[in-house]
Design an enzyme around this catalytic site. Sequence first.
Site, PDB file in Angstrom:
ATOM      1  N   GLU A  78     123.604 -90.852  82.715  1.00 38.50           N
ATOM      2  CA  GLU A  78     122.471 -91.598  81.979  1.00 38.50           C
ATOM      3  C   GLU A  78     123.397 -92.840  81.515  1.00 38.50           C
ATOM      4  OE1 GLU A  78     118.872 -91.917  78.975  1.00 38.50           O
ATOM      5  OE2 GLU A  78     120.193 -89.906  79.170  1.00 38.50           O
ATOM      6  N   LYS A 132     113.554 -95.068  83.760  1.00 33.09           N
ATOM      7  CA  LYS A 132     113.128 -93.973  83.020  1.00 33.09           C
ATOM      8  C   LYS A 132     111.720 -93.899  82.549  1.00 33.09           C
ATOM      9  CE  LYS A 132     115.118 -90.964  79.397  1.00 33.09           C
ATOM     10  NZ  LYS A 132     116.222 -90.631  78.559  1.00 33.09           N
ATOM     11  N   CYS A 152     117.211 -88.041  82.661  1.00 33.74           N
ATOM     12  CA  CYS A 152     117.247 -86.937  81.235  1.00 33.74           C
ATOM     13  C   CYS A 152     116.062 -86.647  80.947  1.00 33.74           C
ATOM     14  CB  CYS A 152     118.277 -87.764  80.142  1.00 33.74           C
ATOM     15  SG  CYS A 152     118.847 -86.534  78.980  1.00 33.74           S
TER      16      CYS A 152
END
Length: 560
Positions: free
Chosen positions: A41, A123, A163
């Site tokens: 990430e 994300k 994540c």
Amino acid sequence: MKVALAQINVTVGDLAGNAKKIVEFARRAYAAGAQLVLTPELSLCGYPPEDLLLRPAFMQACEEQLLWIAAELADCAGLHVVVGHPHQRLGDRDLRSKSWAVPARFNAASVLAGGQVLRSYAKRELPNYQVFDERRYFVSGRDAGEAPLVFEVGGLRFGLNICEDAWFDEPARAAKAAGAQVLCVLNASPFHLGKVAEREVRMAERVADVGLPLLYAHLVDGQDEVVFDGASFALDAQGQLAARAVMFQEDLLLVELDAEGCVQGQVLPLPELEAQAWGALVTGVRDYIGKNGFPGALIGLSGGIDSALVLAIAVDALGADKVRTVMMPSPYTADISWIDARDMVERLGVRYDEKSIVPMFDAFNASLADEFQGLPLDATEENIQARIRGTLLMALSNKFGSIVLTTGNKSEMATGYCTLYGDMAGGFAVIKDVAKTLVFRLARWRNEQPTRRADGTVGPIIPERIITRPPSAELRPDQKDQDSLPPYEVLDAILARYMEEDHSLAEIVAAGFDPADVERVTRLIKINEYKRRQAPVGIRITHRAFGRDWRYPITSKFRA
């Protein structure tokens, strides 16, 4: 087909250096036969970039480096590389302000192949707890109407999550609904004790929910107070561990997988908890000093266990040649403190100097004699000694450039058993998040590791008496820590419940602790917030440290 998880150590803001490292690992993976490379990430800019994200020049530079990576890898035919990076779309709607004039920033990942940026993913789940503050900077891909990203390589369809996405149901389910056969998760997940096992359990739950194998590419580095531990891994379609990389080192984890969900790779064992804590502390020291350009470390030795532990960590992180120690005895320093300090530095082969503070202490006392006439000795005189030492260490740091490593532990930071501008003076607090009971455990663990000492012999590096003698600040005759504090086993247990687990005073008492001890410890925690605000940054190894994830007011009347 073969997929490579590029477990890399990047530096926040070193965009060109990070881009070169991504290219280097991608080429290594390509040479090993990989068709797909996953990076962590925000690997292009480092994690967390914090308010750098608010600078237009930073965002523009990230976009330029992403295009450079794509161009550099254009000759790797058939290779796909997924790069984590921040992305900004000018003129998009800011969902919080309802304005179309503010740019939308995303925590993104892009698929690069054939010299081009093919597609990008934003994300969806933005964490805003503990050390995370992503909603300050990013817009959720879901809120912005971004679709899931699924791409094909080698006949397999891969879906992207970043994540926090993988800790929730929806992002993985959306990827599967879009046709994903394998779930790829890019991560920058800060370390704390127990976190590695927790990640693997949660990702196994994700696999059980969607029935897809999962590839987890993780960062490894130290960034200010947070540490990223690596330990990238892969799970098969049944949620079984199929591969795991090393902790606290860069690695290129190669994984074989097929359309039936079969995953194969090397599984490295997880180190014991003390080894994980040690790895985090060493990584934190090495990267903080190295990435900030300090030539070495400077430590004030006392002959006690805290400074001994910090010295051992510093030598493991930097090498003996980059560590200097100074013993500064006062009128109350016991002979065994000198002896044990000298013994340890001889075992490690670091530079050692002794500078008595007695003449300076006498001079301070003489200067203040009129003011203090008729008043008893108290913490004032104790603090003068600590502040003399802090002044000497900072003078040496200013003159020669090495950073002062402070030696206070979490128990001391919690209760204020430390001196502002004295033993708190320095640039980096190595064991700031290590409770005193863990200090003893780590010292014993380190002594059990076979180590070649400076004289060529193999044996423990911390003298046994440093570990076994009662802790003392040695600022008055026959002083012991337990004169001023409850036993550390009691103190640390109350600290963990109150500070780390948010238990109330009543709940802690109900757990069997003496009400007077609970009142005493929690009161000390409260009244010493002003000290902690002025303490140097230190390495976080628990799920709640005195730092980014402890934001209590200094002025407060709440007690419960």
